[in-house]
Motif scaffolding. Structure first.
Motif, PDB file in Angstrom:
ATOM      1  N   LEU A  18       0.826  -1.212   0.000  1.00 53.87           N
ATOM      2  CA  LEU A  18       0.000   0.000   0.000  1.00 53.87           C
ATOM      3  C   LEU A  18       0.860   1.262   0.000  1.00 53.87           C
ATOM      4  O   LEU A  18       0.547   2.227  -0.706  1.00 53.87           O
ATOM      5  CB  LEU A  18      -0.952  -0.021   1.198  1.00 53.87           C
ATOM      6  CG  LEU A  18      -2.001  -1.134   1.180  1.00 53.87           C
ATOM      7  CD1 LEU A  18      -2.835  -1.105   2.455  1.00 53.87           C
ATOM      8  CD2 LEU A  18      -2.883  -1.062  -0.049  1.00 53.87           C
ATOM      9  N   ALA A  19       1.948   1.265   0.751  1.00 52.36           N
ATOM     10  CA  ALA A  19       2.855   2.420   0.746  1.00 52.36           C
ATOM     11  C   ALA A  19       3.469   2.610  -0.639  1.00 52.36           C
ATOM     12  O   ALA A  19       3.580   3.744  -1.135  1.00 52.36           O
ATOM     13  CB  ALA A  19       3.946   2.240   1.799  1.00 52.36           C
ATOM     14  N   GLY A  20       3.829   1.510  -1.269  1.00 56.61           N
ATOM     15  CA  GLY A  20       4.382   1.583  -2.621  1.00 56.61           C
ATOM     16  C   GLY A  20       3.360   2.094  -3.619  1.00 56.61           C
ATOM     17  O   GLY A  20       3.693   2.871  -4.531  1.00 56.61           O
ATOM     18  N   PHE A  21       2.108   1.676  -3.463  1.00 57.55           N
ATOM     19  CA  PHE A  21       1.049   2.184  -4.338  1.00 57.55           C
ATOM     20  C   PHE A  21       0.950   3.698  -4.229  1.00 57.55           C
ATOM     21  O   PHE A  21       0.822   4.396  -5.233  1.00 57.55           O
ATOM     22  CB  PHE A  21      -0.291   1.534  -3.995  1.00 57.55           C
ATOM     23  CG  PHE A  21      -0.550   0.221  -4.697  1.00 57.55           C
ATOM     24  CD1 PHE A  21       0.479  -0.558  -5.208  1.00 57.55           C
ATOM     25  CD2 PHE A  21      -1.837  -0.249  -4.838  1.00 57.55           C
ATOM     26  CE1 PHE A  21       0.237  -1.762  -5.852  1.00 57.55           C
ATOM     27  CE2 PHE A  21      -2.102  -1.450  -5.484  1.00 57.55           C
ATOM     28  CZ  PHE A  21      -1.061  -2.205  -5.990  1.00 57.55           C
ATOM     29  N   LEU A  22       0.985   4.223  -3.009  1.00 62.75           N
ATOM     30  CA  LEU A  22       0.933   5.677  -2.838  1.00 62.75           C
ATOM     31  C   LEU A  22       2.093   6.362  -3.545  1.00 62.75           C
ATOM     32  O   LEU A  22       1.915   7.393  -4.187  1.00 62.75           O
ATOM     33  CB  LEU A  22       0.934   6.041  -1.351  1.00 62.75           C
ATOM     34  CG  LEU A  22      -0.366   5.784  -0.605  1.00 62.75           C
ATOM     35  CD1 LEU A  22      -0.177   6.051   0.893  1.00 62.75           C
ATOM     36  CD2 LEU A  22      -1.502   6.626  -1.164  1.00 62.75           C
ATOM     37  N   GLU A  23       3.274   5.776  -3.449  1.00 64.41           N
ATOM     38  CA  GLU A  23       4.464   6.362  -4.083  1.00 64.41           C
ATOM     39  C   GLU A  23       4.333   6.425  -5.599  1.00 64.41           C
ATOM     40  O   GLU A  23       4.854   7.344  -6.228  1.00 64.41           O
ATOM     41  CB  GLU A  23       5.716   5.578  -3.705  1.00 64.41           C
ATOM     42  CG  GLU A  23       6.147   5.793  -2.279  1.00 64.41           C
ATOM     43  CD  GLU A  23       7.385   4.983  -1.912  1.00 64.41           C
ATOM     44  OE1 GLU A  23       8.117   4.546  -2.827  1.00 64.41           O
ATOM     45  OE2 GLU A  23       7.609   4.792  -0.706  1.00 64.41           O
TER      46      GLU A  23
END
Length: 115
Positions: A18-23
Motif C-alpha cells: 500500500l505504501a508503494g502504491f501511494l508512491e
C-alpha cells in the motif's frame, strides 16, 4: 482503465504494498480478508477432509486487494511493485495478480496526484 486484483499470501507485506502504491500514484484500493479454497474446503466441508495436506501448504489468511487504475503506466508500475515486494509471483505461495479491463465505473474519485 484496468481493475488490478492481487491476492497477497503474506499479510505482513500488505503495508509495504500500500505504501508503494501511494508512491507510484495509486491512491485508492480496497482490501478484503480472504481464504483459499483448499483451506476452506478442508476445514469446513467434511467430504474434503482429505485435503488436509493441501491445507498445511496454504496460508491461514490472505489479503485480496482491488484497485481501479486509469493510467496504463501506473498499472505497469503497480504490477512491478507487487513482484518486487511480494517476490516473484511466478513462484508458488507468493500470491497472484492480474488485471481486467473496466469499461464503465461510477463513484470513483480521480487519483490525488491527477488534481
Amino acid at each position: 482503465m484496468q481493475l488490478l486484483i492481487a491476492v497477497i499470501n503474506q499479510e505482513e507485506k500488505l503495508e509495504d504494498v500500500l505504501a508503494g502504491f501511494l508512491e507510484i500514484g495509486v491512491t485508492g484500493a480496497t482490501v478484503l480478508h480472504s481464504e483459499g479454497m483448499g483451506r476452506l474446503l478442508a476445514s469446513e466441508v467434511p467430504i474434503f477432509a482429505g485435503l488436509a495436506a493441501l491445507q498445511r501448504r496454504t496460508r491461514p489468511r490472505n489479503q485480496t486487494l482491488f484497485a481501479v487504475i486509469d493510467d496504463p503506466r501506473k498499472v505497469d508500475a503497480a504490477m512491478d511493485l507487487l513482484n518486487e515486494v511480494l517476490g516473484d509471483l511466478d513462484q508458488p505461495g507468493t500470491g497472484i495478480a492480474f488485471t481486467i479491463p473496466v469499461t464503465r465505473v461510477v463513484g470513483l474519485k480521480p487519483e490525488m496526484s491527477d488534481g
